[in-house]
Design a protein around this motif. Structure first.
Motif: not given
Length: 657
Positions: A588-595, A619-637
């Motif tokens: 999920n992280r890889a696909r979402l970071a690419m998108l 429940t199959g959800h993200l934590t706040t840390r997961d959310c932030g790490e994905i955003a950093v990996a995707a280089n979002v502004l």
């Protein structure tokens, strides 16, 4: 004790009086502006009999410094004296171009520009040290005659004090003329009293006034446009030149678009230019023909905005985030929490149900009367008029909080409306058809709401037509979805990636082709009247047409390409990514970071705090840390977290922290 000189009005003539003082000013007002100009000219010319005189003119904005400099230059030139002026106000220059410090010589009734030093900023207060340095370099070119320095109108605080003393020391001023509106309260009184120069306080003319911000923007933009009129594209490899000033990062091409730059060789500045685009490390700049090899480039924060005006660019990472919804959307209540609203290029993005409510992201395409929805949770806050403008809905999956608003949405589309397209994972059409079939439609005839449901199966879209009042689903022709592209419009694409939430869910990316705006100053200069032809021009330009023609109000038919070059300004589109309800897995992280790679804004679920990670896994959800790490990996502004668990509704600041 030191001597400070003042203007004192004595009837019937004006005389210059020298008095002894420390920092206190006791002067009478002077209301005869023209008389002062004549007296100033005579006083300065008398001193020129012994040596060249250097004069610093300062004062608040709109007090007439540039007007006084021009009149003084004319009077001195009339006595066959060489007189030069340094225009040190980069935001509203009297001569030269904005973003520069210019040295001019009085000839034929005006200032003739001899040379310019780049500041590449309109902000004299912020970049006061580079400004003083530019003035210092220009002063070395003044060997004889009178030198006037038209200072910027920064006369408050530390910036004003440093500019005053820095400019005075740099030019070795013998005379400082201060234009003021209140003779009893001159700006920077203590600093003026400490200067090693004569100080003349002069009351500004009654007719002197500061132009409005819009007037200043228009005036400086016209100066800039006139300078670039004969410009042509030039390519500069940023890896092979020295980058000076405050250049934006190379990995944010959009921050470079429209920036003012200065191009120079090893010994001098060759020309100013405007950035057309950045691809990799190669910068394309529109600039006058260069007479040397570019070895250095200066850039700060002067930039053409979306309306075509030359302004101070906001920091490249800054995005205004509001929690007040548009007036036609009901505000979220305390249960739903704050509802973020952002202006992203030509789009207004609103989390309709706030950060705690059902997911529903509304993208309003301004000036198009068109809206897109991402997920369809509780929809009652959207007015029916707005629902009528929705052309496409992108549903991540069919859990109740993501599709429960469909019933209200369908009811709001009773009438003669075009079919609304729905996009989602496999099984979407069955869910939509089931909800439509659950209503008795015995009184609507052919006016039932119509939908086209498209399910993403690998790289194909399986499509169905569904209409209220008619039984069953009508299969439609399949469509390709190469690279996950669900919708390809003339102005944008919407792309999807399949993620895992125990069931397939879709994340989405809204990818505008480019931002296209009309340069209103050029439109006016060409004598053209706005109309529907501008919309057609932008549409055809976005579609890649250039050879066709556009019929203008006067009957002429220029080509799309020529008209676009003359009137349109473009910038890279600002991608918006949206993801909710996904498990924290490597896939999920890889696909979402690419998108969401390099997205301008990323809406991402963050239901649980890291300390509640066990609940997130269950429940199959993200934590706040997961959310932030994905955003950093995707280089979002910009990251906009949402879909918070209501267990935190009384302390939402914990989620943000």
């Amino acid at each position: 004790m030191r001597t400070t000189s003042y203007i004192w009005r004595v009837h019937p003539a004006i005389v210059l009086v020298s008095i002894q003082t420390h920092a206190e000013f006791s002067v009478a007002s002077m209301d005869d502006f023209c008389s002062f100009v004549r007296l100033s000219s005579q006083a300065v010319m008398k001193r020129l009999g012994e040596r060249a005189c250097r004069v610093l003119m300062t004062g608040p904005p709109g007090t007439g410094k540039s007007t006084l400099a021009a009149k003084l230059g004319k009077a001195l030139a009339a006595h066959r004296l060489m007189v030069r002026c340094i225009g040190a106000d980069p935001g509203t220059p009297a001569f030269g171009i904005p973003g520069a410090v210019a040295l001019g010589e009085w000839r034929d009734g005006g200032w003739h520009v001899l040379t310019m030093e780049p500041l590449c900023s309109l902000d004299a207060a912020r970049f006061r040290l580079p400004l003083v340095g530019a003035v210092r370099r220009l002063v070395t070119q003044q060997q004889e005659g009178a030198l006037l320095v038209d200072a910027p109108g920064v006369v408050r605080g530390a910036a004003g004090a440093e500019l005053l003393t820095g400019l005075c020391e740099t030019i070795e001023a013998e005379l400082v003329i201060v234009l003021v509106r209140d003779m009893d309260k001159p700006p920077l009184a203590q600093e003026l009293a400490a200067l090693n120069a004569e100080v003349w306080l002069v009351e500004a003319a009654l007719e002197a006034c500061r132009p409005s911000q819009r007037q200043r923007e228009r005036a400086r933009t016209m100066q800039w446009v006139a300078y670039l009129q004969e410009g042509e594209p030039v390519e500069v490899d940023l890896e092979k030149v020295r980058r000076l000033g405050n250049p934006p990062p190379l990995d944010v091409p959009g921050a470079w678009q429209g920036r003012q730059v200065a191009l120079g060789d090893r010994s001098q500045w060759l020309a100013f230019g405007e950035v057309l685009g950045l691809k990799g490390t190669v910068l394309t700049v529109r600039a006058p023909r260069l007479a040397g090899k570019v070895c250095r480039l200066a850039v700060r924060d002067a930039q053409r905005n979306a309306k075509g005006f030359l302004v101070t660019a906001p920091p490249f990472g800054r995005q205004a985030l509001y929690f007040v919804p548009p007036r036609d959307i009901a505000p979220a209540d305390s249960v739903h929490g704050p509802g973020p609203v952002l202006q992203i290029g030509p789009v207004t993005a609103t989390l309709v149900n706030g950060v705690f409510g059902d997911p529903l992201l509304h993208l309003r395409l301004r000036q198009r009367r068109r809206s897109l929805l991402f997920d369809l949770g509780e929809a009652g806050r959207l007015p029916a008029r707005m629902v009528h403008q929705v052309s496409d809905v992108f549903i991540s999956h069919a859990h109740a909080d993501h599709i429960g608003g469909f019933m209200w949405f369908m009811r709001s589309r009773l009438g003669d409306f075009a079919p609304c397209r729905l996009f989602g994972p496999p099984g979407l059409a069955d869910h939509i058809e089931g909800m439509v079939r659950g209503i008795q439609w015995d009184r609507i005839g052919d006016a039932g709401p119509r939908f086209e449901a498209a399910e993403l199966h690998g790289d194909r879209l399986t499509r169905y037509r569904i209409q209220a009042g008619r039984r069953g689903m009508e299969p439609l022709q399949e469509q390709a979805a190469e690279g996950g592209v669900l919708l390809c419009d003339a102005e944008f694409k919407v792309r999807a990636a399949v993620l895992d939430h125990g069931t397939p869910v879709l994340a989405f990316a809204f990818e505008p082709n480019m931002q296209i705006n009309v340069r209103k100053d050029w439109l006016k200069a060409l004598g053209l009247t706005p109309g529907p032809w501008l919309t057609e021009l932008k549409r055809r330009f976005a579609a890649g047409e250039s050879a066709g023609t556009i019929v203008l109000p006067d009957g002429s038919q220029p080509s799309v390409g020529a008209l676009a070059e003359a009137l349109l300004i473009t910038a890279p589109g600002k991608k918006i990514a949206y993801a909710t309800d996904l498990a924290d897995t490597p896939a999920n992280r890889a696909r979402l970071a690419m998108l969401s790679r390099d997205a301008y804004t990323f809406f991402c679920e963050a239901p649980f705090l890291a300390e509640d990670g066990e609940q997130a896994v269950r429940t199959g959800h993200l934590t706040t840390r997961d959310c932030g790490e994905i955003a950093v990996a995707a280089n979002v502004l910009h990251l906009v977290p949402f879909h918070f668990s209501r267990r935190y509704k009384d302390t939402p600041e914990r989620v943000y922290a």
